[in-house]
Design a protein around this motif. Structure first.
Motif, PDB file in Angstrom:
ATOM      1  N   ALA A  80       0.832  -1.207   0.000  1.00  0.00           N
ATOM      2  CA  ALA A  80       0.000   0.000   0.000  1.00  0.00           C
ATOM      3  C   ALA A  80       0.865   1.254   0.000  1.00  0.00           C
ATOM      4  CB  ALA A  80      -0.930  -0.014   1.219  1.00  0.00           C
ATOM      5  N   TYR A  81       1.952   1.239   0.782  1.00  0.00           N
ATOM      6  CA  TYR A  81       2.845   2.407   0.782  1.00  0.00           C
ATOM      7  C   TYR A  81       3.447   2.629  -0.605  1.00  0.00           C
ATOM      8  CZ  TYR A  81       6.953   5.283   1.446  1.00  0.00           C
ATOM      9  OH  TYR A  81       7.894   6.273   1.308  1.00  0.00           O
ATOM     10  N   LEU A  82       3.885   1.547  -1.244  1.00  0.00           N
ATOM     11  CA  LEU A  82       4.431   1.671  -2.597  1.00  0.00           C
ATOM     12  C   LEU A  82       3.360   2.166  -3.569  1.00  0.00           C
ATOM     13  CD1 LEU A  82       6.596  -1.581  -2.716  1.00  0.00           C
ATOM     14  CD2 LEU A  82       7.360   0.768  -2.349  1.00  0.00           C
ATOM     15  N   ALA A  83       2.117   1.732  -3.346  1.00  0.00           N
ATOM     16  CA  ALA A  83       1.017   2.222  -4.191  1.00  0.00           C
ATOM     17  C   ALA A  83       0.807   3.725  -4.014  1.00  0.00           C
ATOM     18  CB  ALA A  83      -0.274   1.467  -3.866  1.00  0.00           C
ATOM     19  N   SER A  84       1.018   4.225  -2.794  1.00  0.00           N
ATOM     20  CA  SER A  84       0.887   5.670  -2.583  1.00  0.00           C
ATOM     21  C   SER A  84       1.963   6.427  -3.352  1.00  0.00           C
ATOM     22  CB  SER A  84       0.950   6.007  -1.087  1.00  0.00           C
ATOM     23  OG  SER A  84       2.266   5.860  -0.566  1.00  0.00           O
ATOM     24  N   LEU A  85       3.159   5.850  -3.479  1.00  0.00           N
ATOM     25  CA  LEU A  85       4.202   6.488  -4.290  1.00  0.00           C
ATOM     26  C   LEU A  85       3.788   6.516  -5.754  1.00  0.00           C
ATOM     27  CD1 LEU A  85       7.481   4.931  -2.797  1.00  0.00           C
ATOM     28  CD2 LEU A  85       6.383   7.099  -2.196  1.00  0.00           C
ATOM     29  N   ARG A  86       3.129   5.476  -6.192  1.00  0.00           N
ATOM     30  CA  ARG A  86       2.711   5.391  -7.599  1.00  0.00           C
ATOM     31  C   ARG A  86       1.543   6.304  -7.926  1.00  0.00           C
ATOM     32  NH1 ARG A  86      -1.120   2.983 -10.898  1.00  0.00           N
ATOM     33  NH2 ARG A  86      -0.325   1.967 -12.809  1.00  0.00           N
ATOM     34  N   ASN A  87       0.563   6.378  -7.037  1.00  0.00           N
ATOM     35  CA  ASN A  87      -0.737   6.933  -7.397  1.00  0.00           C
ATOM     36  C   ASN A  87      -1.040   8.304  -6.817  1.00  0.00           C
ATOM     37  OD1 ASN A  87      -1.364   4.514  -8.766  1.00  0.00           O
ATOM     38  ND2 ASN A  87      -2.112   3.563  -6.881  1.00  0.00           N
ATOM     39  N   TYR A 144      14.689   8.992 -16.150  1.00  0.00           N
ATOM     40  CA  TYR A 144      14.597   9.820 -14.939  1.00  0.00           C
ATOM     41  C   TYR A 144      15.555   9.304 -13.874  1.00  0.00           C
ATOM     42  CZ  TYR A 144      12.490  12.760 -11.359  1.00  0.00           C
ATOM     43  OH  TYR A 144      12.302  13.703 -10.380  1.00  0.00           O
ATOM     44  N   GLN A 145      15.595   7.975 -13.699  1.00  0.00           N
ATOM     45  CA  GLN A 145      16.507   7.401 -12.716  1.00  0.00           C
ATOM     46  C   GLN A 145      17.952   7.679 -13.088  1.00  0.00           C
ATOM     47  OE1 GLN A 145      14.825   3.275 -12.650  1.00  0.00           O
ATOM     48  NE2 GLN A 145      14.906   3.577 -10.446  1.00  0.00           N
ATOM     49  N   ALA A 146      18.282   7.522 -14.360  1.00  0.00           N
ATOM     50  CA  ALA A 146      19.658   7.759 -14.799  1.00  0.00           C
ATOM     51  C   ALA A 146      20.091   9.194 -14.536  1.00  0.00           C
ATOM     52  CB  ALA A 146      19.789   7.419 -16.285  1.00  0.00           C
ATOM     53  N   ALA A 147      19.142  10.135 -14.660  1.00  0.00           N
ATOM     54  CA  ALA A 147      19.468  11.549 -14.497  1.00  0.00           C
ATOM     55  C   ALA A 147      19.492  11.994 -13.035  1.00  0.00           C
ATOM     56  CB  ALA A 147      18.468  12.400 -15.284  1.00  0.00           C
ATOM     57  N   HIS A 148      18.717  11.323 -12.164  1.00  0.00           N
ATOM     58  CA  HIS A 148      18.529  11.842 -10.810  1.00  0.00           C
ATOM     59  C   HIS A 148      18.975  10.906  -9.685  1.00  0.00           C
ATOM     60  CE1 HIS A 148      15.587  14.117 -13.280  1.00  0.00           C
ATOM     61  NE2 HIS A 148      15.882  15.116 -12.478  1.00  0.00           N
ATOM     62  N   ARG A 156       9.988   0.936  -9.684  1.00  0.00           N
ATOM     63  CA  ARG A 156       9.035   1.423 -10.690  1.00  0.00           C
ATOM     64  C   ARG A 156       8.264   2.634 -10.185  1.00  0.00           C
ATOM     65  NH1 ARG A 156       7.939  -2.289 -14.863  1.00  0.00           N
ATOM     66  NH2 ARG A 156       5.872  -1.418 -15.248  1.00  0.00           N
ATOM     67  N   TYR A 157       7.974   2.672  -8.884  1.00  0.00           N
ATOM     68  CA  TYR A 157       7.051   3.673  -8.353  1.00  0.00           C
ATOM     69  C   TYR A 157       7.731   4.892  -7.741  1.00  0.00           C
ATOM     70  CZ  TYR A 157       3.646  -0.129  -8.862  1.00  0.00           C
ATOM     71  OH  TYR A 157       2.856  -1.140  -9.346  1.00  0.00           O
ATOM     72  N   TYR A 199       8.937  12.496  -9.577  1.00  0.00           N
ATOM     73  CA  TYR A 199       8.554  13.315 -10.729  1.00  0.00           C
ATOM     74  C   TYR A 199       7.414  14.258 -10.343  1.00  0.00           C
ATOM     75  CZ  TYR A 199       6.913  14.406 -15.470  1.00  0.00           C
ATOM     76  OH  TYR A 199       6.521  15.051 -16.616  1.00  0.00           O
ATOM     77  N   ARG A 200       6.409  13.735  -9.663  1.00  0.00           N
ATOM     78  CA  ARG A 200       5.284  14.580  -9.238  1.00  0.00           C
ATOM     79  C   ARG A 200       5.751  15.659  -8.262  1.00  0.00           C
ATOM     80  NH1 ARG A 200       1.791   9.651  -8.744  1.00  0.00           N
ATOM     81  NH2 ARG A 200       0.302   9.693 -10.473  1.00  0.00           N
ATOM     82  N   LEU A 201       6.640  15.288  -7.336  1.00  0.00           N
ATOM     83  CA  LEU A 201       7.130  16.256  -6.349  1.00  0.00           C
ATOM     84  C   LEU A 201       7.893  17.385  -7.040  1.00  0.00           C
ATOM     85  CD1 LEU A 201       7.415  16.967  -3.359  1.00  0.00           C
ATOM     86  CD2 LEU A 201       9.516  15.599  -3.317  1.00  0.00           C
ATOM     87  N   ALA A 202       8.731  17.040  -8.020  1.00  0.00           N
ATOM     88  CA  ALA A 202       9.480  18.058  -8.750  1.00  0.00           C
ATOM     89  C   ALA A 202       8.539  18.955  -9.550  1.00  0.00           C
ATOM     90  CB  ALA A 202      10.498  17.394  -9.676  1.00  0.00           C
ATOM     91  N   ALA A 203       7.498  18.361 -10.144  1.00  0.00           N
ATOM     92  CA  ALA A 203       6.524  19.153 -10.905  1.00  0.00           C
ATOM     93  C   ALA A 203       5.767  20.110  -9.992  1.00  0.00           C
ATOM     94  CB  ALA A 203       5.554  18.224 -11.628  1.00  0.00           C
ATOM     95  N   ALA A 204       5.394  19.636  -8.796  1.00  0.00           N
ATOM     96  CA  ALA A 204       4.694  20.499  -7.840  1.00  0.00           C
ATOM     97  C   ALA A 204       5.587  21.642  -7.389  1.00  0.00           C
ATOM     98  CB  ALA A 204       4.237  19.673  -6.640  1.00  0.00           C
ATOM     99  N   ALA A 205       6.894  21.371  -7.199  1.00  0.00           N
ATOM    100  CA  ALA A 205       7.820  22.416  -6.784  1.00  0.00           C
ATOM    101  C   ALA A 205       7.975  23.462  -7.879  1.00  0.00           C
ATOM    102  CB  ALA A 205       9.184  21.800  -6.444  1.00  0.00           C
TER     103      ALA A 205
END
Length: 362
Positions: free
Chosen positions: A68-75, A225-229, A343-344, A350-356
């Motif tokens: 469920a925690y991993l799902a929260s990272l995904r969704n 994204y992983q390769a870059a960050h 994967r997640y 990505y979402r956190l960076a977009a929100a920032a």
């Protein structure tokens, strides 16, 4: 129908049902919660009382809550809710580990499982409304309300008073009618007082997870994204060490064939996490990626089987010393969590960076 067959069917259900949480968050976690509540009753119905049931139950709880925690990272689209989710999840994990190591039941009251109901609350909101409409303080209040008014009484009932719902219903004549009246009263309050004051819904019922952001919904984009960050040693690797290490310690207390002490097991898992992170980053930088989660899992699982065999040979433990069943179980557990985390986690970042970026542009 044999008792052993029933036992393994229930265990298999508790191990596979959580894998639906990333795609169907609310229905799947409620199904896991219900199965958690009735599995002991099922065992008792067939005349079976599993040894160390408390430890087994906690281990299976931790597994589906980890998914469920991993799902929260995904969704989850609300970064504030993700931060609260992370704190609540790991806080409970620490409490369960301390309980397994000490046997002190009050620790489960001090470290209540607030994360589970917080996950349900968030997904309950998301079924009809955009979670981004609600700020960080709102989600803190939701978590605090669940912690104080729901989980503390429940943890006391289960772990301190050691009362069972079905036994109480059977032994106390007035308990079930009172419980029914209380539930009906709560539903009436929600329907007649809370519901009319709610803002209009944003969409029709949504029980399936929302689509991923377009910029990272493909395996190649996640790899890029992983390769870059990402680095081999970074906060994501540290989080993964504690995510998988703590659950491994909990399962290590349940499995009878585990000879390593808890520190050795944790450090061994940490080593495998770092090696997997290095291999994953190497693959990402070379553009290797797979959209199929089954293919990704198969590659991770096969790689870790090879690593376990090599470790056994290099450590010169001698033939026959490796408990094959326990080793394969830990490789399976490790590979599931590693595959889903890798994967997640980029999606959440990505979402956190977009929100920032959005906040900075205001």
């Amino acid at each position: 129908m044999s008792v052993e067959f029933v036992f393994w069917v229930v265990v298999l259900a508790r191990f596979t049902l959580p894998l639906l949480i990333p795609l169907f968050p609310l229905p799947a976690i409620i199904a896991c919660l219900l199965l958690d509540g009735v599995d002991q009753t099922i065992f008792q119905t067939f005349g079976y009382d599993p040894p160390n049931y408390q430890s087994y139950d906690k281990a299976m709880d931790v597994f589906y809550l980890s998914i469920a925690y991993l799902a929260s990272l995904r969704n989850w689209t609300n970064p504030g809710a993700v931060k609260i989710s992370r704190f609540l999840f790991f806080y409970r994990q620490i409490g369960v580990v301390l309980f397994e190591l000490t046997g002190l039941r009050f620790l489960l009251l001090v470290f209540p499982n607030t994360f589970e109901y917080f996950f349900i609350a968030y997904e309950g909101v998301r079924t009809r409304r955009n979670p981004m409409r609600y700020g960080f303080r709102f989600w803190v209040k939701v978590a605090a309300g669940i912690w104080i008014f729901v989980k503390l009484p429940q943890e006391y009932w289960i772990h301190i008073a050691q009362l069972d719902l079905t036994d109480t219903i059977r032994d106390v004549p007035w308990f079930l009618p009172t419980l029914v009246v209380a539930v009906l009263a709560l539903l009436a309050v929600v329907f007649f007082f809370v519901r009319p004051r709610l803002s209009p819904a944003d969409w029709t019922w949504r029980f399936r997870a929302d689509p991923l952001p377009e910029g990272i919904d493909d395996a190649r984009e996640r790899a890029a994204y992983q390769a870059a960050h990402r680095k081999v040693f970074d906060l994501a690797t540290l989080e993964k060490v504690f995510l998988i290490g703590l659950i491994s310690v909990i399962f290590g207390e349940v499995l009878p064939g585990v000879e390593s002490n808890n520190l050795e097991l944790f450090l061994g898992i940490a080593g495998f996490v770092v090696i997997n992170s290095a291999l994953g980053l190497w693959a990402a930088k070379r553009g290797y990626s797979w959209n199929s989660v089954a293919v990704s899992f198969g590659i991770v699982f096969a790689t870790n089987v090879v690593l376990v065999v090599l470790a056994d040979v290099l450590l010169s433990r001698g033939p026959g010393r490796l408990d094959l069943t326990d080793a394969l179980f830990f490789v399976l557990l490790f590979s599931i969590l590693t595959t889903l985390y890798d994967r997640y986690r980029p999606i959440a970042d990505y979402r956190l960076a977009a929100a920032a970026r959005t906040e900075a542009e205001r």
